[in-house]
Scaffold this motif. Structure first.
Motif, PDB file in Angstrom:
ATOM      1  N   UNK A 106       0.831  -1.209   0.000  1.00  0.00           N
ATOM      2  CA  UNK A 106       0.000   0.000   0.000  1.00  0.00           C
ATOM      3  C   UNK A 106       0.860   1.251   0.000  1.00  0.00           C
ATOM      4  N   UNK A 107       1.983   1.173   0.719  1.00  0.00           N
ATOM      5  CA  UNK A 107       2.888   2.311   0.844  1.00  0.00           C
ATOM      6  C   UNK A 107       3.434   2.711  -0.523  1.00  0.00           C
ATOM      7  N   UNK A 108       3.910   1.732  -1.278  1.00  0.00           N
ATOM      8  CA  UNK A 108       4.492   2.035  -2.587  1.00  0.00           C
ATOM      9  C   UNK A 108       3.424   2.461  -3.596  1.00  0.00           C
ATOM     10  N   UNK A 109       2.264   1.847  -3.536  1.00  0.00           N
ATOM     11  CA  UNK A 109       1.173   2.242  -4.433  1.00  0.00           C
ATOM     12  C   UNK A 109       0.789   3.698  -4.164  1.00  0.00           C
ATOM     13  N   UNK A 110       0.656   4.062  -2.890  1.00  0.00           N
ATOM     14  CA  UNK A 110       0.298   5.433  -2.534  1.00  0.00           C
ATOM     15  C   UNK A 110       1.376   6.411  -3.003  1.00  0.00           C
ATOM     16  N   UNK A 111       2.637   6.014  -2.849  1.00  0.00           N
ATOM     17  CA  UNK A 111       3.732   6.893  -3.289  1.00  0.00           C
ATOM     18  C   UNK A 111       3.658   7.133  -4.793  1.00  0.00           C
ATOM     19  N   UNK A 112       3.480   6.070  -5.560  1.00  0.00           N
ATOM     20  CA  UNK A 112       3.452   6.213  -7.015  1.00  0.00           C
ATOM     21  C   UNK A 112       2.249   7.038  -7.474  1.00  0.00           C
ATOM     22  N   UNK A 113       1.095   6.820  -6.871  1.00  0.00           N
ATOM     23  CA  UNK A 113      -0.089   7.612  -7.230  1.00  0.00           C
ATOM     24  C   UNK A 113       0.120   9.090  -6.916  1.00  0.00           C
ATOM     25  N   UNK A 114       0.630   9.356  -5.702  1.00  0.00           N
ATOM     26  CA  UNK A 114       0.846  10.736  -5.270  1.00  0.00           C
ATOM     27  C   UNK A 114       1.894  11.429  -6.146  1.00  0.00           C
ATOM     28  N   UNK A 115       2.981  10.737  -6.448  1.00  0.00           N
ATOM     29  CA  UNK A 115       4.053  11.359  -7.222  1.00  0.00           C
ATOM     30  C   UNK A 115       3.613  11.625  -8.664  1.00  0.00           C
ATOM     31  N   UNK A 116       2.897  10.704  -9.263  1.00  0.00           N
ATOM     32  CA  UNK A 116       2.433  10.931 -10.634  1.00  0.00           C
ATOM     33  C   UNK A 116       1.390  12.044 -10.692  1.00  0.00           C
ATOM     34  N   UNK A 134      10.527  21.529  -7.378  1.00  0.00           N
ATOM     35  CA  UNK A 134       9.184  21.634  -6.773  1.00  0.00           C
ATOM     36  C   UNK A 134       8.623  20.253  -6.455  1.00  0.00           C
ATOM     37  N   UNK A 135       8.830  19.318  -7.361  1.00  0.00           N
ATOM     38  CA  UNK A 135       8.356  17.941  -7.189  1.00  0.00           C
ATOM     39  C   UNK A 135       9.010  17.297  -5.967  1.00  0.00           C
ATOM     40  N   UNK A 136      10.336  17.389  -5.895  1.00  0.00           N
ATOM     41  CA  UNK A 136      11.042  16.736  -4.782  1.00  0.00           C
ATOM     42  C   UNK A 136      10.751  17.428  -3.452  1.00  0.00           C
ATOM     43  N   UNK A 137      10.662  18.762  -3.451  1.00  0.00           N
ATOM     44  CA  UNK A 137      10.351  19.483  -2.205  1.00  0.00           C
ATOM     45  C   UNK A 137       8.987  19.077  -1.660  1.00  0.00           C
ATOM     46  N   UNK A 138       8.021  18.933  -2.551  1.00  0.00           N
ATOM     47  CA  UNK A 138       6.671  18.536  -2.152  1.00  0.00           C
ATOM     48  C   UNK A 138       6.688  17.164  -1.475  1.00  0.00           C
ATOM     49  N   UNK A 139       7.352  16.211  -2.109  1.00  0.00           N
ATOM     50  CA  UNK A 139       7.374  14.848  -1.559  1.00  0.00           C
ATOM     51  C   UNK A 139       8.236  14.755  -0.299  1.00  0.00           C
ATOM     52  N   UNK A 143       7.210  13.676   3.708  1.00  0.00           N
ATOM     53  CA  UNK A 143       7.884  12.632   4.481  1.00  0.00           C
ATOM     54  C   UNK A 143       8.240  11.385   3.709  1.00  0.00           C
ATOM     55  N   UNK A 144       8.311  11.456   2.389  1.00  0.00           N
ATOM     56  CA  UNK A 144       8.687  10.282   1.607  1.00  0.00           C
ATOM     57  C   UNK A 144      10.205  10.205   1.513  1.00  0.00           C
ATOM     58  N   UNK A 145      10.733   8.998   1.371  1.00  0.00           N
ATOM     59  CA  UNK A 145      12.173   8.771   1.381  1.00  0.00           C
ATOM     60  C   UNK A 145      12.828   9.325   0.118  1.00  0.00           C
ATOM     61  N   UNK A 146      14.049   9.846   0.283  1.00  0.00           N
ATOM     62  CA  UNK A 146      14.742  10.478  -0.843  1.00  0.00           C
ATOM     63  C   UNK A 146      15.048   9.485  -1.957  1.00  0.00           C
ATOM     64  N   UNK A 147      15.429   8.255  -1.607  1.00  0.00           N
ATOM     65  CA  UNK A 147      15.744   7.287  -2.660  1.00  0.00           C
ATOM     66  C   UNK A 147      14.523   6.986  -3.531  1.00  0.00           C
ATOM     67  N   UNK A 148      13.328   6.935  -2.925  1.00  0.00           N
ATOM     68  CA  UNK A 148      12.099   6.737  -3.701  1.00  0.00           C
ATOM     69  C   UNK A 148      11.848   7.924  -4.630  1.00  0.00           C
ATOM     70  N   UNK A 149      12.073   9.119  -4.106  1.00  0.00           N
ATOM     71  CA  UNK A 149      11.826  10.333  -4.891  1.00  0.00           C
ATOM     72  C   UNK A 149      12.756  10.400  -6.100  1.00  0.00           C
ATOM     73  N   UNK A 150      14.052  10.144  -5.875  1.00  0.00           N
ATOM     74  CA  UNK A 150      15.019  10.244  -6.985  1.00  0.00           C
ATOM     75  C   UNK A 150      14.770   9.148  -8.022  1.00  0.00           C
TER      76      UNK A 150
END
Length: 158
Positions: A106-116, A134-139, A143-150
């Motif tokens: 659920x965590x990864x699904x939520x991250x992908x939905x939110x980021x897209x 702006x994208x990375x600052x928002x995420x 509180x999302x992990x930097x490795x996921x964001x990059x």
């Protein structure tokens, strides 16, 4: 001169029982409320002990409910949840239990939905660097992990 309402211990107990029954509370919130009611430290300790023994106040229950709610409703990442629980003086043990409430899938699904969703919301910036910032600052704020964001940024760029 301003006069303040004074409470007996029994009145304060009843008021705190209603306060804790309304929604989950942590010890820090109850302590602040009792300080606002101008209770003395001995009375505060007595009331908090009463609330714990009668199961109105339970930090494990509070932390798990908090983590589940903030993840599902506000789409916070684990880092933000941990930061907020630490700000409320929740123990490390209870923080770990709270994070177990969030299923990895659920965590990864939520991250992908939110980021897209965020990537498409951002104006088609003429400067790709601004859009990425702006994208990375928002995420990161969420509180999302930097490795996921990059990793997601690399995926969205290509």
């Amino acid at each position: 001169m301003r006069s303040y309402r004074t409470y007996t211990i029994d009145e304060a107990k009843a008021r705190m029982e209603r306060y804790c029954a309304y929604r989950e509370r942590c010890h820090k919130e109850v302590q602040q409320k009792l300080n606002e009611m101008r209770m003395i430290p001995e009375a505060i300790d007595l009331i908090i002990h009463h609330l714990i023994t009668h199961n109105y106040l339970n930090e494990t229950r509070y932390s798990t409910t908090f983590a589940r709610g903030k993840f599902r409703i506000k789409k916070w990442g684990k880092q933000r949840i941990v930061r907020e629980l630490k700000a409320r003086d929740i123990s490390q043990y209870n923080i770990k239990l709270a994070l177990k409430e969030i299923p990895e899938s659920e965590y990864y699904v939520a991250f992908h939905e939110l980021s897209e969703k965020r990537w498409t919301q951002l104006d088609p910036e003429t400067n790709l660097q601004k859009k990425k910032k702006k994208f990375s600052d928002y995420l990161l704020y969420r509180g999302w992990e930097t490795n996921l964001i990059w990793d997601k940024l690399r995926e969205l760029e290509s």
